[in-house]
Design a protein around this motif. Structure first.
Motif, PDB file in Angstrom:
ATOM      1  N   UNK A  13      29.608  -8.228 -34.120  1.00 27.43           N
ATOM      2  CA  UNK A  13      29.444  -9.371 -33.560  1.00 27.43           C
ATOM      3  C   UNK A  13      30.803 -10.128 -33.958  1.00 27.43           C
ATOM      4  N   UNK A  14      31.104 -10.000 -35.365  1.00 28.00           N
ATOM      5  CA  UNK A  14      32.323 -10.904 -36.019  1.00 28.00           C
ATOM      6  C   UNK A  14      33.449 -10.408 -35.517  1.00 28.00           C
ATOM      7  N   UNK A  15      33.748  -8.923 -35.150  1.00 30.79           N
ATOM      8  CA  UNK A  15      34.710  -8.724 -34.396  1.00 30.79           C
ATOM      9  C   UNK A  15      35.001  -9.096 -33.122  1.00 30.79           C
ATOM     10  N   UNK A  16      34.063  -9.227 -32.493  1.00 27.84           N
ATOM     11  CA  UNK A  16      34.007  -9.874 -31.015  1.00 27.84           C
ATOM     12  C   UNK A  16      34.479 -11.512 -30.965  1.00 27.84           C
ATOM     13  N   UNK A  17      33.784 -11.965 -31.991  1.00 25.63           N
ATOM     14  CA  UNK A  17      33.698 -13.387 -32.088  1.00 25.63           C
ATOM     15  C   UNK A  17      35.471 -13.727 -32.544  1.00 25.63           C
ATOM     16  N   UNK A  18      35.840 -13.016 -33.594  1.00 21.75           N
ATOM     17  CA  UNK A  18      37.105 -12.969 -34.048  1.00 21.75           C
ATOM     18  C   UNK A  18      38.503 -12.656 -33.444  1.00 21.75           C
ATOM     19  N   UNK A  26      34.470   0.835 -26.204  1.00 17.50           N
ATOM     20  CA  UNK A  26      33.018   0.591 -25.968  1.00 17.50           C
ATOM     21  C   UNK A  26      32.486   0.410 -27.255  1.00 17.50           C
ATOM     22  N   UNK A  27      32.382  -0.702 -27.560  1.00 14.85           N
ATOM     23  CA  UNK A  27      31.773  -1.110 -29.258  1.00 14.85           C
ATOM     24  C   UNK A  27      30.369  -0.649 -29.242  1.00 14.85           C
ATOM     25  N   UNK A  28      29.724  -0.262 -28.197  1.00 14.09           N
ATOM     26  CA  UNK A  28      28.367  -0.143 -28.230  1.00 14.09           C
ATOM     27  C   UNK A  28      28.067   1.560 -28.325  1.00 14.09           C
TER      28      UNK A  28
END
Length: 91
Positions: A13-18, A26-28
């Motif tokens: 979440x923090x990586x994607x927000x920042x 694919x982070x999943x």
């Protein structure tokens, strides 16, 4: 006292927000042991990520955390070390 715990989902979440995500990554998927550089996150993105973690969790990470934590697994473990409650010293 409640103990905070930092998870891979928190990190994503923090990586994607920042810094967003490289469209080729694919982070999943199974990224725990994939180096951040392979995931498309360079040192500036990791600096921003560590800053966001520090603000959100009210901790101060050593500068060595960013340089030594090359994978999500290593960064999650390092953050959790800072979040671990300190045992009281017996008198």
């Amino acid at each position: 006292m409640a103990t905070q715990h930092f998870t891979l989902e928190d990190l994503k979440r923090i990586l994607l927000e920042g810094a967003g995500a490289d469209e080729n990554v694919d982070l999943n998927g199974d990224i725990l042991d994939t180096e951040f550089e392979e995931l498309g996150y360079e040192s500036l993105a990791l600096l921003e990520t560590c800053g966001r973690i520090e603000r959100e969790y009210a901790i101060t990470l050593d500068d060595s955390v960013m340089s030594e934590a090359k994978t999500p697994r290593a960064l999650v473990a390092a953050v959790n070390e800072y979040l671990a409650p300190v045992a009281p010293v017996a008198a």
